[in-house]
Design a protein around this motif. Structure first.
Motif, PDB file in Angstrom:
ATOM      1  N   UNK A 110       0.771  -1.234   0.000  1.00 13.45           N
ATOM      2  CA  UNK A 110       0.000   0.000   0.000  1.00 13.45           C
ATOM      3  C   UNK A 110       0.802   1.284   0.000  1.00 13.45           C
ATOM      4  N   UNK A 111       2.129   1.191   0.111  1.00 12.21           N
ATOM      5  CA  UNK A 111       2.945   2.407   0.146  1.00 12.21           C
ATOM      6  C   UNK A 111       3.473   2.687  -1.264  1.00 12.21           C
ATOM      7  N   UNK A 112       2.595   3.224  -2.104  1.00 14.32           N
ATOM      8  CA  UNK A 112       2.933   3.407  -3.509  1.00 14.32           C
ATOM      9  C   UNK A 112       4.025   4.466  -3.684  1.00 14.32           C
ATOM     10  N   UNK A 113       3.983   5.529  -2.892  1.00 10.60           N
ATOM     11  CA  UNK A 113       4.986   6.593  -3.017  1.00 10.60           C
ATOM     12  C   UNK A 113       6.391   6.060  -2.755  1.00 10.60           C
ATOM     13  N   UNK A 114       6.537   5.259  -1.700  1.00  8.75           N
ATOM     14  CA  UNK A 114       7.852   4.681  -1.400  1.00  8.75           C
ATOM     15  C   UNK A 114       8.278   3.706  -2.483  1.00  8.75           C
ATOM     16  N   UNK A 115       7.317   2.967  -3.024  1.00 11.13           N
ATOM     17  CA  UNK A 115       7.634   2.015  -4.090  1.00 11.13           C
ATOM     18  C   UNK A 115       8.109   2.735  -5.339  1.00 11.13           C
ATOM     19  N   UNK A 116       7.477   3.863  -5.678  1.00  7.84           N
ATOM     20  CA  UNK A 116       7.901   4.636  -6.852  1.00  7.84           C
ATOM     21  C   UNK A 116       9.330   5.129  -6.681  1.00  7.84           C
ATOM     22  N   UNK A 117       9.639   5.646  -5.513  1.00  2.25           N
ATOM     23  CA  UNK A 117      10.995   6.132  -5.254  1.00  2.25           C
ATOM     24  C   UNK A 117      12.009   4.992  -5.376  1.00  2.25           C
ATOM     25  N   UNK A 118      11.638   3.825  -4.839  1.00  2.00           N
ATOM     26  CA  UNK A 118      12.560   2.688  -4.873  1.00  2.00           C
ATOM     27  C   UNK A 118      12.760   2.164  -6.283  1.00  2.00           C
ATOM     28  N   UNK A 119      11.680   2.063  -7.051  1.00  2.00           N
ATOM     29  CA  UNK A 119      11.809   1.478  -8.386  1.00  2.00           C
ATOM     30  C   UNK A 119      12.523   2.429  -9.340  1.00  2.00           C
ATOM     31  N   UNK A 120      12.433   3.729  -9.104  1.00  2.00           N
ATOM     32  CA  UNK A 120      13.207   4.667  -9.924  1.00  2.00           C
ATOM     33  C   UNK A 120      14.704   4.416  -9.772  1.00  2.00           C
ATOM     34  N   UNK A 121      15.127   4.205  -8.544  1.00  2.29           N
ATOM     35  CA  UNK A 121      16.541   3.923  -8.303  1.00  2.29           C
ATOM     36  C   UNK A 121      16.941   2.580  -8.904  1.00  2.29           C
ATOM     37  N   UNK A 122      16.065   1.584  -8.781  1.00  2.31           N
ATOM     38  CA  UNK A 122      16.325   0.275  -9.381  1.00  2.31           C
ATOM     39  C   UNK A 122      16.473   0.410 -10.893  1.00  2.31           C
ATOM     40  N   UNK A 123      15.580   1.170 -11.503  1.00  4.61           N
ATOM     41  CA  UNK A 123      15.633   1.357 -12.958  1.00  4.61           C
ATOM     42  C   UNK A 123      16.958   1.986 -13.382  1.00  4.61           C
ATOM     43  N   UNK A 124      17.385   3.013 -12.679  1.00  2.00           N
ATOM     44  CA  UNK A 124      18.656   3.666 -12.995  1.00  2.00           C
ATOM     45  C   UNK A 124      19.826   2.691 -12.858  1.00  2.00           C
ATOM     46  N   UNK A 125      19.813   1.911 -11.781  1.00  2.00           N
ATOM     47  CA  UNK A 125      20.927   1.003 -11.534  1.00  2.00           C
ATOM     48  C   UNK A 125      20.933  -0.164 -12.527  1.00  2.00           C
ATOM     49  N   UNK A 126      19.749  -0.654 -12.895  1.00  2.00           N
ATOM     50  CA  UNK A 126      19.701  -1.730 -13.886  1.00  2.00           C
ATOM     51  C   UNK A 126      20.177  -1.239 -15.248  1.00  2.00           C
ATOM     52  N   UNK A 127      19.786  -0.039 -15.622  1.00  2.00           N
ATOM     53  CA  UNK A 127      20.250   0.509 -16.897  1.00  2.00           C
ATOM     54  C   UNK A 127      21.766   0.633 -16.893  1.00  2.00           C
ATOM     55  N   UNK A 128      22.334   1.044 -15.766  1.00  2.00           N
ATOM     56  CA  UNK A 128      23.783   1.205 -15.658  1.00  2.00           C
ATOM     57  C   UNK A 128      24.490  -0.155 -15.690  1.00  2.00           C
ATOM     58  N   UNK A 129      23.928  -1.127 -14.974  1.00  2.00           N
ATOM     59  CA  UNK A 129      24.600  -2.415 -14.833  1.00  2.00           C
ATOM     60  C   UNK A 129      24.326  -3.369 -15.994  1.00  2.00           C
ATOM     61  N   UNK A 130      23.111  -3.306 -16.558  1.00  2.00           N
ATOM     62  CA  UNK A 130      22.689  -4.306 -17.536  1.00  2.00           C
ATOM     63  C   UNK A 130      22.434  -3.752 -18.929  1.00  2.00           C
ATOM     64  N   UNK A 131      22.200  -2.442 -19.015  1.00  2.00           N
ATOM     65  CA  UNK A 131      21.858  -1.837 -20.293  1.00  2.00           C
ATOM     66  C   UNK A 131      20.386  -1.483 -20.370  1.00  2.00           C
ATOM     67  N   UNK A 132      20.074  -0.502 -21.203  1.00  2.00           N
ATOM     68  CA  UNK A 132      18.707   0.006 -21.298  1.00  2.00           C
ATOM     69  C   UNK A 132      17.705  -1.018 -21.804  1.00  2.00           C
ATOM     70  N   UNK A 133      18.160  -1.944 -22.643  1.00  2.00           N
ATOM     71  CA  UNK A 133      17.241  -2.867 -23.302  1.00  2.00           C
ATOM     72  C   UNK A 133      17.230  -4.269 -22.693  1.00  2.00           C
ATOM     73  N   UNK A 134      17.938  -4.450 -21.595  1.00  2.00           N
ATOM     74  CA  UNK A 134      17.896  -5.759 -20.928  1.00  2.00           C
ATOM     75  C   UNK A 134      16.483  -6.013 -20.408  1.00  2.00           C
ATOM     76  N   UNK A 135      15.973  -7.244 -20.483  1.00  2.00           N
ATOM     77  CA  UNK A 135      14.619  -7.517 -20.001  1.00  2.00           C
ATOM     78  C   UNK A 135      14.364  -7.080 -18.559  1.00  2.00           C
ATOM     79  N   UNK A 136      15.372  -7.193 -17.689  1.00  2.00           N
ATOM     80  CA  UNK A 136      15.173  -6.770 -16.300  1.00  2.00           C
ATOM     81  C   UNK A 136      15.012  -5.253 -16.205  1.00  2.00           C
ATOM     82  N   UNK A 137      15.756  -4.522 -17.021  1.00  2.00           N
ATOM     83  CA  UNK A 137      15.606  -3.059 -17.047  1.00  2.00           C
ATOM     84  C   UNK A 137      14.231  -2.681 -17.570  1.00  2.00           C
ATOM     85  N   UNK A 138      13.795  -3.348 -18.617  1.00  2.00           N
ATOM     86  CA  UNK A 138      12.465  -3.065 -19.183  1.00  2.00           C
ATOM     87  C   UNK A 138      11.357  -3.426 -18.190  1.00  2.00           C
TER      88      UNK A 138
END
Length: 224
Positions: free
Chosen positions: A184-212
């Motif tokens: 139920x804490x959508x605001x905290x989840x948004x903040x967390x997933x933004x950081x995950x997205x940035x880190x996955x793009x850096x570590x795996x690439x923009x088009x990796x399935x996990x980044x997508x």
């Protein structure tokens, strides 16, 4: 042949399961011709084909293909060989992906004690089982326990890998963001997933399935 095996596996790790599957299919034919169907590398190739078949989207056939040779794997490698445990892990995983979280959780509970005894508590496959079990508990409605287990797992994976950008560390954070949203804490989840997205793009690439997948989750959360 060993080099071909690693090339195929790296295609899978880079998010290319269909390419990995095609390469493992070719390798299996050659290994079978050279070694015979009961030789350990042949059995391992069969298991990789099952894995990448599931990751390419053919989950039911992958699960059936894992279940069928499990007696052969136990006979050739032994009940507690890491390969046997890996087959059981993937059977539990694909059971979950086919919509049976309760059945998958039971399989994981049976498996994890054997994994700990054979591989040790800090082995990567033990941590995969722990992650899966936390996510399964969340799916079954126990988000509080799931979040606690994910926090403990995150600390253990950071200790194990020593790198906050290791894919398994980021996966743990991704799972925690999902469960946070579910709780139920959508605001905290948004903040967390933004950081995950940035880190996955850096570590795996923009088009990796996990980044997508992280990008898709962020879009879903922003639309709530």
């Amino acid at each position: 042949m060993e080099s071909r095996h690693y090339i195929a596996c790296w295609h899978g790790r880079l998010g290319r399961p269909r390419q990995a599957l095609a390469l493992h299919d070719e390798l299996l034919l050659d290994r079978n011709a050279v070694f015979g169907e009961d030789h350990p590398p042949v059995v391992f190739s069969r298991m990789n084909i099952c894995k990448f078949r599931g990751e390419a989207g053919d989950v039911q056939n992958a699960l059936d293909a894992y279940r069928a040779p499990l007696p052969d794997v136990k006979r050739i490698r032994g009940e507690e060989h890491p390969n046997t445990l890996l087959v059981r892990l993937n059977i539990a995983r694909f059971t979950w992906e086919l919509g049976d979280p309760q059945g998958s959780l039971v399989l994981h509970k049976d498996l994890i004690e054997d994994q700990r005894r054979v591989n040790g508590a800090d082995h990567p496959t033990v941590m995969i089982s722990r992650y899966n079990m936390a996510m399964l508990r969340a799916e079954l409605g126990d988000t509080a326990i799931a979040l606690t287990e994910l926090d403990t797992l995150l600390a253990d994976r950071l200790t194990r890998y020593g790198n906050p950008l290791h894919p398994e560390v980021i996966t743990t954070r991704y799972g925690r963001a999902r469960v946070t949203a579910q709780a139920g804490d959508v605001a905290a989840a948004i903040q967390a997933i933004r950081t995950v997205l940035e880190d996955r793009a850096r570590a795996l690439g923009d088009q990796h399935p996990d980044t997508l997948a992280a990008a898709s989750m962020l879009n879903d959360l922003l639309a709530m």
